[in-house]
Scaffold this active site. Sequence first.
Site, PDB file in Angstrom:
ATOM      1  NE  ARG A  79      56.889  46.856 -64.926  1.00 55.12           N
ATOM      2  CZ  ARG A  79      58.034  46.311 -65.371  1.00 55.12           C
ATOM      3  NH1 ARG A  79      59.188  46.606 -64.801  1.00 55.12           N
ATOM      4  NH2 ARG A  79      58.022  45.475 -66.383  1.00 55.12           N
ATOM      5  CG  HIS A 123      60.084  40.490 -65.202  1.00 55.22           C
ATOM      6  ND1 HIS A 123      59.927  41.831 -64.959  1.00 55.22           N
ATOM      7  CD2 HIS A 123      61.398  40.330 -65.502  1.00 55.22           C
ATOM      8  CE1 HIS A 123      61.085  42.458 -65.094  1.00 55.22           C
ATOM      9  NE2 HIS A 123      62.000  41.559 -65.428  1.00 55.22           N
ATOM     10  CD  GLU A 168      63.533  44.622 -70.435  1.00 59.78           C
ATOM     11  OE1 GLU A 168      64.315  43.672 -70.396  1.00 59.78           O
ATOM     12  OE2 GLU A 168      63.842  45.766 -70.058  1.00 59.78           O
ATOM     13  CG  ASN A 298      61.556  48.336 -68.932  1.00 65.62           C
ATOM     14  OD1 ASN A 298      60.650  49.020 -68.450  1.00 65.62           O
ATOM     15  ND2 ASN A 298      61.665  47.036 -68.708  1.00 65.62           N
ATOM     16  CE1 TYR A 300      67.876  49.401 -65.869  1.00 64.78           C
ATOM     17  CE2 TYR A 300      66.556  48.531 -67.671  1.00 64.78           C
ATOM     18  CZ  TYR A 300      66.774  48.687 -66.315  1.00 64.78           C
ATOM     19  OH  TYR A 300      65.903  48.144 -65.412  1.00 64.78           O
ATOM     20  CD  GLU A 375      62.658  46.793 -65.734  1.00 64.28           C
ATOM     21  OE1 GLU A 375      63.855  46.708 -66.057  1.00 64.28           O
ATOM     22  OE2 GLU A 375      61.870  45.825 -65.765  1.00 64.28           O
ATOM     23  CD1 TRP A 422      66.629  47.141 -62.101  1.00 67.52           C
ATOM     24  CD2 TRP A 422      64.476  46.512 -62.215  1.00 67.52           C
ATOM     25  NE1 TRP A 422      66.584  45.798 -61.873  1.00 67.52           N
ATOM     26  CE2 TRP A 422      65.279  45.385 -61.923  1.00 67.52           C
ATOM     27  CE3 TRP A 422      63.082  46.351 -62.313  1.00 67.52           C
ATOM     28  CZ2 TRP A 422      64.723  44.115 -61.757  1.00 67.52           C
ATOM     29  CZ3 TRP A 422      62.552  45.094 -62.146  1.00 67.52           C
ATOM     30  CH2 TRP A 422      63.368  44.001 -61.882  1.00 67.52           C
ATOM     31  CD  GLU A 429      70.540  42.569 -63.714  1.00 64.61           C
ATOM     32  OE1 GLU A 429      69.541  42.910 -63.053  1.00 64.61           O
ATOM     33  OE2 GLU A 429      70.585  42.612 -64.950  1.00 64.61           O
ATOM     34  CD1 TRP A 430      67.611  39.851 -65.199  1.00 68.19           C
ATOM     35  CD2 TRP A 430      66.689  37.847 -64.854  1.00 68.19           C
ATOM     36  NE1 TRP A 430      66.287  40.036 -64.909  1.00 68.19           N
ATOM     37  CE2 TRP A 430      65.693  38.831 -64.703  1.00 68.19           C
ATOM     38  CE3 TRP A 430      66.311  36.499 -64.685  1.00 68.19           C
ATOM     39  CZ2 TRP A 430      64.368  38.527 -64.370  1.00 68.19           C
ATOM     40  CZ3 TRP A 430      64.987  36.203 -64.364  1.00 68.19           C
ATOM     41  CH2 TRP A 430      64.049  37.198 -64.220  1.00 68.19           C
TER      42      TRP A 430
END
Length: 475
Positions: A79, A123, A168, A298, A300, A375, A422, A429-430
């Site tokens: 992906r 994304h 997202e 997704n 987490y 994810e 992921w 990481e943003w």
Amino acid sequence: MTSSNRTFPDGFLWGSATASYQIEGAATEGGRGPSIWDTFSHTPGKVLGGDTGDVADDHYHRWPEDVQHIKNLGLHAYRFSISWPRVQPGGSGEFNAEGIAFYSNLVDALIEAGVQPVVTLYHWDLPQELEDEGGWANRETAFRFAAYAERMARELGDRISVWTTLNEPWCAAYLGYASGVHAPGLTDGAKALAAVHHLNLAHGLAGRAVRKVLGPDTKISVTLNLHVTHPVDPSSADDRAAVRKIDNLGNEAFLQPMLDGRYPAELLEQTAHITDWAFVQDGDLELINIPLSILGVNYYSSSRAQKFSGIGEKREADNHGDGAASPWVGADDVEFLPQPGPYTSMGWNIDPASFTSLLVDVGTRYPGTPLMVTENGAAFHDTVSADGRVHDADRVDYLYRHLDAVGAALDAGIDLRGYFVWSLLDNFEWSFGYDRRFGIIRVDFQTLERSWKDSAYWYRTLATTNGLPGRDVTY
Ligand code: GBH
């Protein structure tokens, strides 16, 4: 090697996931235009350590090696996302042949390696020129997105296994336009809610555009980060009402328009002091409510919320620091309490049981729509051992527990088709830059060398045997 007794269904799709801005680098090469993340990451104070995606994993040049890693891991699917400004630098008008060729070559190499390409069209790297015209708060962006999607369908065609419109949209709308911790960094609740709607509209228009080119059976999906929020006191009506507000903003604002063709009345009521939702025009909900081939989920972590008392935070614990605005637009009477832990290095609570309940809840609610975990994974403070390797037992443990949770959802009869870890690689990481590592493959950000962590070997066993390996293994 010890193993658990858990096995997964035949044909269960094992994959890994990445995103363009987080791995590609080559930000000014090959005719790519600037995105909102270039602007944001180059604005001092926005990203930890001043990191940018200028080089990232240099995947733009090293993609043949990365495809080899994917193949060697025994993965069935990969992906990745297309950088809109790489293929259409200004977000409208001219397309960039060099950028399109990059993705076309990547797709060919994946197929050659026996790996199914699962594409995400958005994304978070919006062309900056579109942001200059209002970005996702501007309705026009949804139509531009559909034109870009249509062109990608023509270029990549039936080589793509699954087309995911958005990753997202919750983050794109609320973190981008309300809390401001993501690009474009605005703190305007009304714009964030307009962005919610225009992202929903973009999903519907793009899905329709791809199917117009490739046929009605083309697999269209969307990836949502669905929120599992527990009331601090389940017996308190106030706390349950607080959680409903979060559910409406975080989940229902996307699920209901996309899958049921409506916005929940409660959402409109609880945000009426922010906006009148006049941006929802006649016919929009029909455009948004397209048949979904797969719903990407997704997951987490989970959260705990209650009616505001002054002891909690207006946003979940996520290490963004005190004082950041809340992404929860209009939910001024809701607060989050810290979770009990243990935590990943993002400060996120490890809670696999909530993963099972999420999958069971959404799968039961939409039985005709297969789910895919697009994810799941964890950042930990990886250390390189004397043998030069990363023995990331904590990540293996996280993955084991969450895959066991996925198995429990399958046991409950949920139609779940695959799982994407992921991430394939440590990456940008943003707002946390390169400080937080999610990869099963380590990237040395000095040399850009890739090396497998223990979790990569563990994941290869899973993907190639379809059985959950034990955790007490060393590689
Ligand atoms: C995903 O976002 C992204 O798709 C991916 O690009 C990213 O690298 C990966 O996860 C790891 O972060 O405290 O209010 O911000 C996950 C984003 C993280 C959004 C947790 C919600 C908590 C809410 N989610 N976050 S808040």
